[in-house]
Design an enzyme around this catalytic site. Structure first.
Site, PDB file in Angstrom:
ATOM      1  N   HIS A  99      64.393   1.979  37.158  1.00 45.12           N
ATOM      2  CA  HIS A  99      64.652   0.754  36.407  1.00 45.12           C
ATOM      3  C   HIS A  99      65.970   0.838  35.660  1.00 45.12           C
ATOM      4  O   HIS A  99      66.601   1.896  35.572  1.00 45.12           O
ATOM      5  CB  HIS A  99      63.521   0.475  35.407  1.00 45.12           C
ATOM      6  CG  HIS A  99      63.403   1.506  34.324  1.00 45.12           C
ATOM      7  ND1 HIS A  99      62.897   2.776  34.526  1.00 45.12           N
ATOM      8  CD2 HIS A  99      63.745   1.454  33.014  1.00 45.12           C
ATOM      9  CE1 HIS A  99      62.908   3.454  33.399  1.00 45.12           C
ATOM     10  NE2 HIS A  99      63.425   2.680  32.461  1.00 45.12           N
ATOM     11  N   ASP A 101      67.196  -0.329  31.832  1.00 48.47           N
ATOM     12  CA  ASP A 101      66.547  -0.741  30.578  1.00 48.47           C
ATOM     13  C   ASP A 101      66.871  -2.187  30.217  1.00 48.47           C
ATOM     14  O   ASP A 101      68.042  -2.594  30.225  1.00 48.47           O
ATOM     15  CB  ASP A 101      67.006   0.161  29.422  1.00 48.47           C
ATOM     16  CG  ASP A 101      66.433   1.568  29.534  1.00 48.47           C
ATOM     17  OD1 ASP A 101      65.342   1.716  30.115  1.00 48.47           O
ATOM     18  OD2 ASP A 101      67.089   2.507  29.042  1.00 48.47           O
ATOM     19  N   HIS A 255      67.493   4.597  36.175  1.00 46.43           N
ATOM     20  CA  HIS A 255      66.974   5.926  35.859  1.00 46.43           C
ATOM     21  C   HIS A 255      65.473   5.973  36.115  1.00 46.43           C
ATOM     22  O   HIS A 255      64.806   4.938  36.239  1.00 46.43           O
ATOM     23  CB  HIS A 255      67.322   6.355  34.427  1.00 46.43           C
ATOM     24  CG  HIS A 255      66.824   5.425  33.371  1.00 46.43           C
ATOM     25  ND1 HIS A 255      67.413   4.213  33.098  1.00 46.43           N
ATOM     26  CD2 HIS A 255      65.772   5.536  32.515  1.00 46.43           C
ATOM     27  CE1 HIS A 255      66.757   3.604  32.124  1.00 46.43           C
ATOM     28  NE2 HIS A 255      65.754   4.388  31.749  1.00 46.43           N
ATOM     29  N   ARG A 270      64.725   7.509  21.779  1.00 45.02           N
ATOM     30  CA  ARG A 270      65.759   6.685  22.432  1.00 45.02           C
ATOM     31  C   ARG A 270      66.240   5.591  21.496  1.00 45.02           C
ATOM     32  O   ARG A 270      65.434   4.943  20.831  1.00 45.02           O
ATOM     33  CB  ARG A 270      65.185   6.043  23.703  1.00 45.02           C
ATOM     34  CG  ARG A 270      66.239   5.363  24.563  1.00 45.02           C
ATOM     35  CD  ARG A 270      65.621   4.747  25.808  1.00 45.02           C
ATOM     36  NE  ARG A 270      65.362   3.331  25.601  1.00 45.02           N
ATOM     37  CZ  ARG A 270      64.697   2.548  26.460  1.00 45.02           C
ATOM     38  NH1 ARG A 270      64.220   3.060  27.581  1.00 45.02           N
ATOM     39  NH2 ARG A 270      64.513   1.274  26.202  1.00 45.02           N
TER      40      ARG A 270
HETATM   41  C1  SIN Z   1      63.285   5.768  29.781  1.00 41.05           C
HETATM   42  O1  SIN Z   1      64.096   5.459  28.924  1.00 41.05           O
HETATM   43  O2  SIN Z   1      62.976   5.016  30.688  1.00 41.05           O
HETATM   44  C2  SIN Z   1      62.644   7.145  29.730  1.00 41.05           C
HETATM   45  C3  SIN Z   1      63.530   8.182  30.298  1.00 41.05           C
HETATM   46  C4  SIN Z   1      62.969   9.561  30.116  1.00 41.05           C
HETATM   47  O3  SIN Z   1      62.048   9.752  29.320  1.00 41.05           O
HETATM   48  O4  SIN Z   1      63.479  10.483  30.754  1.00 41.05           O
END
Ligand code: SIN
Length: 286
Positions: A99, A101, A255, A270
């Site tokens: 995806h 973000d 990612h 995050r």
């Molecule tokens: C995410 O922001 O989608 C999670 C990425 C992760 O935890 O590696």
């Protein structure tokens, strides 16, 4: 502080950055160098950082206003900081599918800064895929076709009761998207405002259909793109260590958080960077 060191880690995207302590209030020139590295390498990595939530927020704000997630509650006192936690007893993880973000918002986020607080002994890597490389690998005729299209994005599928992210309601504060959550249209090919490089901007989590096409008409071409966009040649993989930071450009990178560490705990924080409002961007460019 001396010059930052940049070491590319894969062919399509990714670089490790050394010589910088992100917990400091960095000079503008260092922030500009980090931003330039992000634009060039699309995802950049830092090791051995020690960021409190306050410092992570301060760092993120140097790159743009911070997003407050509509479905995932932030930390108490730090609504911009999302805690991404998988407990040893959890089966599903957050972000465990390709995806970009916040593509389901009217104004999607430009970047995300993820900081590792606790990492499993093995596993829990994050995969990244360059959507610029994916676009460039297509034939000119397919590129031209896609440049004429827009696509509809929505959080409905992912955050609805059975959606992947909603399954994280146990150890993270993830709300269920019930009812109408909004649909927003974005071009299928984005031109990066800083590099001028074109990238595909559809993703399996949030892209529902092409604008003006029925869902079943959209499905075959979207499925082709979803398969193409995650080709190995467009990817890199980051093996986390405690304190590491990854900063990716959501405008040109997908990612995927791997869920291959059953019985272990993984804890990340995050912050997600929105674009500067137009007036602020003009002022900064002047
Ligand atoms: C995410 O922001 O989608 C999670 C990425 C992760 O935890 O590696």
């Amino acid at each position: 502080m001396g010059q930052i060191e940049i070491r590319r880690t894969a062919g399509a995207l990714g670089a490790e950055i050394g010589g910088v302590d992100l917990a400091q209030d960095l000079p503008d020139a260092t922030i500009a160098a980090i931003r330039a590295a992000l634009v060039e390498h699309q995802v950049i990595f830092f090791r051995d950082q020690d960021l409190s939530p306050t410092r992570q927020v301060a760092l993120g704000r140097r790159f743009g206003p911070l997003n407050i997630h509509p479905y995932v509650s932030g930390m108490d006192g730090h609504p911009e900081v999302m805690e991404i936690i998988k407990e040893p007893s959890d089966k599903s993880n957050f972000g465990g599918g390709w995806h970009s973000d916040m593509s389901f918002l009217k104004t999607p986020a430009i970047g995300s800064i993820l900081h590792a607080i606790q990492v499993p002994e093995w596993g829990g890597d994050t995969l990244f895929a360059s959507q610029a490389a994916a676009f460039e690998a297509l034939s000119p005729a397919m590129q031209a076709t896609l440049e004429g299209l827009s696509a509809v994005h929505s959080a409905a599928r992912e955050y609805a009761s059975g959606g992947h992210s909603a399954q994280k309601r146990g150890s993270m504060k993830v709300a269920e998207a019930d009812g109408y959550v909004g649909e927003y249209v974005h071009p299928v090919v984005l031109t990066h405002p800083e590099s001028g490089r074109k990238a595909l901007y559809v993703n399996p989590a949030f892209t529902m259909r092409f604008e003006g096409w029925k869902a079943r008409e959209s499905r075959p071409l979207l499925q082709f793109l979803f398969d193409h966009c995650r080709s190995e040649a467009f990817t890199c993989r980051f093996a986390w260590t405690k304190g590491a930071v990854a900063f990716w450009d959501n405008r040109s990178v997908w990612h995927y958080a791997l869920n291959d560490y059953p019985g272990q705990r993984r804890h990340m924080r995050r912050v997600t960077v929105d674009p500067w409002p137009v007036a602020a961007a003009r002022e900064r460019a002047a």
